[in-house]
Scaffold this motif. Structure first.
Motif, PDB file in Angstrom:
ATOM      1  N   ILE A  96      30.344  -6.336  30.428  1.00 28.64           N
ATOM      2  CA  ILE A  96      29.892  -4.964  30.225  1.00 28.64           C
ATOM      3  C   ILE A  96      30.768  -4.322  29.153  1.00 28.64           C
ATOM      4  CG2 ILE A  96      29.493  -2.737  31.338  1.00 28.64           C
ATOM      5  CD1 ILE A  96      29.338  -4.326  33.986  1.00 28.64           C
ATOM      6  N   ASP A  97      30.329  -4.390  27.939  1.00 25.60           N
ATOM      7  CA  ASP A  97      31.094  -3.761  26.872  1.00 25.60           C
ATOM      8  C   ASP A  97      30.172  -3.316  25.750  1.00 25.60           C
ATOM      9  OD1 ASP A  97      30.538  -6.025  25.324  1.00 25.60           O
ATOM     10  OD2 ASP A  97      32.466  -6.930  25.703  1.00 25.60           O
ATOM     11  N   ALA A  98      30.751  -2.784  24.728  1.00 22.77           N
ATOM     12  CA  ALA A  98      29.961  -2.209  23.637  1.00 22.77           C
ATOM     13  C   ALA A  98      29.095  -3.247  22.930  1.00 22.77           C
ATOM     14  CB  ALA A  98      30.887  -1.535  22.638  1.00 22.77           C
ATOM     15  N   THR A 139      25.849   8.640  45.837  1.00 24.57           N
ATOM     16  CA  THR A 139      26.796   9.277  44.916  1.00 24.57           C
ATOM     17  C   THR A 139      27.729   8.242  44.295  1.00 24.57           C
ATOM     18  OG1 THR A 139      26.659  11.327  46.170  1.00 24.57           O
ATOM     19  CG2 THR A 139      28.569  11.059  44.730  1.00 24.57           C
ATOM     20  N   ALA A 140      28.212   7.301  45.099  1.00 26.43           N
ATOM     21  CA  ALA A 140      29.089   6.249  44.577  1.00 26.43           C
ATOM     22  C   ALA A 140      28.328   5.356  43.590  1.00 26.43           C
ATOM     23  CB  ALA A 140      29.659   5.423  45.722  1.00 26.43           C
ATOM     24  N   VAL A 144      29.301   4.736  39.661  1.00 30.24           N
ATOM     25  CA  VAL A 144      29.487   3.425  39.021  1.00 30.24           C
ATOM     26  C   VAL A 144      28.589   3.313  37.799  1.00 30.24           C
ATOM     27  CG1 VAL A 144      29.208   0.927  39.296  1.00 30.24           C
ATOM     28  CG2 VAL A 144      30.270   2.271  41.128  1.00 30.24           C
ATOM     29  N   GLU A 145      27.345   3.742  37.931  1.00 32.35           N
ATOM     30  CA  GLU A 145      26.432   3.698  36.786  1.00 32.35           C
ATOM     31  C   GLU A 145      26.945   4.562  35.628  1.00 32.35           C
ATOM     32  OE1 GLU A 145      23.466   1.730  36.307  1.00 32.35           O
ATOM     33  OE2 GLU A 145      24.690   0.786  37.852  1.00 32.35           O
ATOM     34  N   GLY A 146      27.513   5.715  35.959  1.00 28.20           N
ATOM     35  CA  GLY A 146      28.107   6.557  34.918  1.00 28.20           C
ATOM     36  C   GLY A 146      29.282   5.869  34.243  1.00 28.20           C
ATOM     37  N   LEU A 147      30.106   5.204  35.025  1.00 30.36           N
ATOM     38  CA  LEU A 147      31.239   4.459  34.473  1.00 30.36           C
ATOM     39  C   LEU A 147      30.759   3.349  33.544  1.00 30.36           C
ATOM     40  CD1 LEU A 147      34.320   4.032  34.474  1.00 30.36           C
ATOM     41  CD2 LEU A 147      34.011   2.579  36.497  1.00 30.36           C
ATOM     42  N   VAL A 148      29.712   2.646  33.955  1.00 31.59           N
ATOM     43  CA  VAL A 148      29.147   1.588  33.112  1.00 31.59           C
ATOM     44  C   VAL A 148      28.645   2.167  31.797  1.00 31.59           C
ATOM     45  CG1 VAL A 148      27.240  -0.063  32.897  1.00 31.59           C
ATOM     46  CG2 VAL A 148      28.564   0.059  35.017  1.00 31.59           C
ATOM     47  N   GLN A 162      39.274  -1.534  36.626  1.00 34.90           N
ATOM     48  CA  GLN A 162      39.464  -1.846  38.046  1.00 34.90           C
ATOM     49  C   GLN A 162      39.893  -0.610  38.842  1.00 34.90           C
ATOM     50  OE1 GLN A 162      38.648  -4.672  39.565  1.00 34.90           O
ATOM     51  NE2 GLN A 162      38.042  -5.630  37.649  1.00 34.90           N
ATOM     52  N   SER A 163      40.808   0.167  38.283  1.00 35.46           N
ATOM     53  CA  SER A 163      41.280   1.343  39.025  1.00 35.46           C
ATOM     54  C   SER A 163      40.170   2.387  39.157  1.00 35.46           C
ATOM     55  CB  SER A 163      42.527   1.951  38.386  1.00 35.46           C
ATOM     56  OG  SER A 163      42.224   2.551  37.148  1.00 35.46           O
ATOM     57  N   GLN A 164      39.295   2.481  38.175  1.00 36.89           N
ATOM     58  CA  GLN A 164      38.171   3.408  38.277  1.00 36.89           C
ATOM     59  C   GLN A 164      37.227   2.983  39.405  1.00 36.89           C
ATOM     60  OE1 GLN A 164      37.829   6.318  36.504  1.00 36.89           O
ATOM     61  NE2 GLN A 164      39.894   5.794  35.861  1.00 36.89           N
ATOM     62  N   LEU A 165      36.946   1.682  39.480  1.00 36.49           N
ATOM     63  CA  LEU A 165      36.100   1.184  40.563  1.00 36.49           C
ATOM     64  C   LEU A 165      36.782   1.367  41.917  1.00 36.49           C
ATOM     65  CD1 LEU A 165      34.678  -2.044  38.893  1.00 36.49           C
ATOM     66  CD2 LEU A 165      33.413   0.047  39.423  1.00 36.49           C
ATOM     67  N   ASP A 166      38.104   1.147  41.947  1.00 35.92           N
ATOM     68  CA  ASP A 166      38.867   1.379  43.184  1.00 35.92           C
ATOM     69  C   ASP A 166      38.750   2.833  43.628  1.00 35.92           C
ATOM     70  OD1 ASP A 166      39.710  -1.274  43.152  1.00 35.92           O
ATOM     71  OD2 ASP A 166      41.705  -0.808  42.359  1.00 35.92           O
ATOM     72  N   ASP A 167      38.860   3.747  42.674  1.00 36.15           N
ATOM     73  CA  ASP A 167      38.767   5.177  42.997  1.00 36.15           C
ATOM     74  C   ASP A 167      37.385   5.535  43.559  1.00 36.15           C
ATOM     75  OD1 ASP A 167      41.361   5.511  42.120  1.00 36.15           O
ATOM     76  OD2 ASP A 167      40.808   6.481  40.223  1.00 36.15           O
TER      77      ASP A 167
END
Length: 177
Positions: A96-98, A139-140, A144-148, A162-167
């Motif tokens: 998952i990257d640019a 909501t979670a 995650v979709e927003g983070l992606v 990883q820390s974002q997913l952990d949060d």
């Protein structure tokens, strides 16, 4: 009886992924794939009639690989589904990257692909309504979709994935506790 193909459709998809990973989505063309595979352009078009079909096949391949990591929402419920979705995101972070953003944009330009994707999201979100647990899972999932999305667009560079997913998972678990 026709000639036996010298390269499989699956092998062409692997080579196409290599092109995208090495040179970015703009480098993926039927001609570039043919050269990299050591076959004629017609040989590629035997498996993929167009670049749109090639991109769709790549997205379908990635989706199948990702879906194999995620439990079924019907059997696991919203919370189990989202927790497995987060786990799948953790394990597939390199994909998952640019570099994939261009391919996803090309994929979404086809109205049928866009409709199929929207239908998938509607189906998932419709099963995350009702209970407090289901709403927390929804909501979670959206977080995650927003983070992606941020990661695809490069907005999230330098932030520990990883820390974002952990949060997100910690907030989900705290919400349902």
């Amino acid at each position: 009886m026709g000639r036996k193909p010298t390269i499989s459709r699956d092998r062409l998809l692997t080579i196409a992924e290599d092109i995208v990973n090495a040179e970015g989505p703009q480098a993926l063309t039927i001609d570039a794939l043919a050269k990299a595979a050591g076959i004629s352009k017609g040989g590629v078009q035997y498996s993929f009639l167009s670049k749109d079909e090639l991109v769709k096949a790549l997205v379908d391949r990635w989706t199948a690989q990702f879906d194999a990591l995620v439990v079924d929402i019907e059997s696991a419920g919203p919370l189990g589904f989202v927790r497995s979705y987060i786990a799948a995101m953790r394990s597939s972070q390199g994909a998952i990257d640019a570099k994939l953003a261009g391919l996803m944009i090309a994929y979404m330009q086809n109205p049928q692909n866009r409709m199929n994707t929207a239908d998938w999201y509607r189906s998932i979100l419709s099963r995350m309504d009702g209970s407090a647990e289901a709403r927390a899972a929804r909501t979670a999932f959206l977080a995650v979709e927003g983070l992606v999305t941020l990661r695809i667009w490069g907005v999230e560079d330098g932030v520990d994935w990883q820390s974002q997913l952990d949060d997100i998972e910690a907030v989900l678990l705290a919400e349902i506790a």
